[in-house]
Design a protein around this motif. Structure first.
Motif, mmCIF file in Angstrom:
data_model
loop_
_atom_site.group_PDB
_atom_site.id
_atom_site.type_symbol
_atom_site.label_atom_id
_atom_site.label_comp_id
_atom_site.label_asym_id
_atom_site.label_seq_id
_atom_site.Cartn_x
_atom_site.Cartn_y
_atom_site.Cartn_z
ATOM 1 N N MET A 24 0.657 -1.489 -0.216
ATOM 2 C CA MET A 24 0.348 -0.049 -0.119
ATOM 3 C C MET A 24 0.844 0.707 -0.032
ATOM 4 O O MET A 24 2.199 1.062 1.109
ATOM 5 N N SER A 25 0.412 2.147 -0.660
ATOM 6 C CA SER A 25 1.232 3.121 -0.766
ATOM 7 C C SER A 25 0.399 4.245 0.613
ATOM 8 O O SER A 25 -0.257 3.892 1.446
ATOM 9 N N LYS A 54 11.366 -2.731 9.159
ATOM 10 C CA LYS A 54 10.247 -3.075 9.444
ATOM 11 C C LYS A 54 9.335 -3.717 8.526
ATOM 12 O O LYS A 54 8.128 -4.337 8.486
ATOM 13 N N LEU A 55 9.343 -2.680 7.600
ATOM 14 C CA LEU A 55 8.969 -2.432 5.778
ATOM 15 C C LEU A 55 9.904 -2.064 5.034
ATOM 16 O O LEU A 55 10.861 -2.224 5.218
ATOM 17 N N ARG A 56 9.242 -2.705 3.962
ATOM 18 C CA ARG A 56 9.433 -2.951 2.356
ATOM 19 C C ARG A 56 8.559 -1.996 1.589
ATOM 20 O O ARG A 56 7.960 -2.009 1.838
ATOM 21 N N ARG A 57 9.684 -1.260 1.022
ATOM 22 C CA ARG A 57 9.643 -0.218 0.220
ATOM 23 C C ARG A 57 9.565 0.023 -1.510
ATOM 24 O O ARG A 57 11.276 -0.581 -1.442
ATOM 25 N N VAL A 58 9.064 -0.087 -2.133
ATOM 26 C CA VAL A 58 9.209 -0.437 -2.966
ATOM 27 C C VAL A 58 8.293 0.291 -4.364
ATOM 28 O O VAL A 58 7.400 1.055 -4.712
ATOM 29 N N ALA A 59 9.305 1.181 -5.263
ATOM 30 C CA ALA A 59 9.188 1.759 -6.165
ATOM 31 C C ALA A 59 7.951 1.349 -7.358
ATOM 32 O O ALA A 59 8.552 0.491 -7.700
ATOM 33 N N LYS A 62 4.404 1.611 -12.733
ATOM 34 C CA LYS A 62 3.277 2.759 -13.723
ATOM 35 C C LYS A 62 3.476 4.307 -12.807
ATOM 36 O O LYS A 62 2.624 4.569 -13.887
ATOM 37 N N SER A 63 3.407 4.120 -11.593
ATOM 38 C CA SER A 63 3.830 6.010 -11.212
ATOM 39 C C SER A 63 5.163 6.253 -10.696
ATOM 40 O O SER A 63 5.447 5.002 -10.360
ATOM 41 N N ARG A 64 5.683 7.193 -10.011
ATOM 42 C CA ARG A 64 6.768 6.788 -9.131
ATOM 43 C C ARG A 64 6.577 6.999 -7.196
ATOM 44 O O ARG A 64 7.630 7.085 -6.465
ATOM 45 N N GLU A 65 5.381 6.279 -7.182
ATOM 46 C CA GLU A 65 4.686 6.514 -5.587
ATOM 47 C C GLU A 65 5.521 4.848 -4.741
ATOM 48 O O GLU A 65 5.192 4.606 -6.096
ATOM 49 N N ALA A 66 5.652 5.131 -4.040
ATOM 50 C CA ALA A 66 6.300 4.012 -3.286
ATOM 51 C C ALA A 66 5.137 3.439 -2.750
ATOM 52 O O ALA A 66 3.976 3.727 -2.627
#
Length: 130
Positions: A24-25, A54-59, A62-66
């Protein structure tokens, strides 16, 4: 080093731990918790939790939002993750399959995969059947 467990942080962790199979963003999380936590507290805690592992962040491609996925639950450690490009759902790869893949890559490519940080993208069974 984990930060002090504030009420807002506890609410955020409880929410994320109920959605371990979703990416989720920050905005989606903030909207879901808007009646309990301020938007700035969500963003601040997400940044801190990412630094703590504790979190995995992925870009998103389709958008610039992680997007973020809670990765501090016991079942996420030492797992490879499969993420559907259509519905966005994230799954744990079966341990036998994951171990075979990791072992094969290690032997054939002389490369050790970091299971906790690896996400494989594709299309899930449910989306293929639609």
């Amino acid at each position: 080093m984990p930060k002090y467990m504030t009420k807002q942080r506890r609410i955020l962790i409880e929410y994320l731990s109920l959605h371990t199979d979703e990416s989720m963003s920050a905005n989606q999380i903030a909207e879901a918790l808007s009646d309990k936590i301020s938007k700035s507290a969500v963003y601040r805690n997400l940044a801190d939790m990412e630094l703590e592992g504790k979190l995995r962040r992925v870009a998103e491609t389709k958008s610039r939002e992680a997007v973020y996925q809670y990765a501090d639950s016991e079942k996420c450690h030492e797992c490879l993750h499969l993420s559907c490009k259509k519905c966005g759902k994230t799954y744990h790869m079966g341990m036998n399959t994951a171990d075979s893949l990791v072992e094969s890559v290690s032997k054939k490519e002389s490369f050790v995969i970091d299971k906790e940080r690896t996400v494989l993208y594709g299309i899930c069974k449910e989306c293929l059947e639609k």
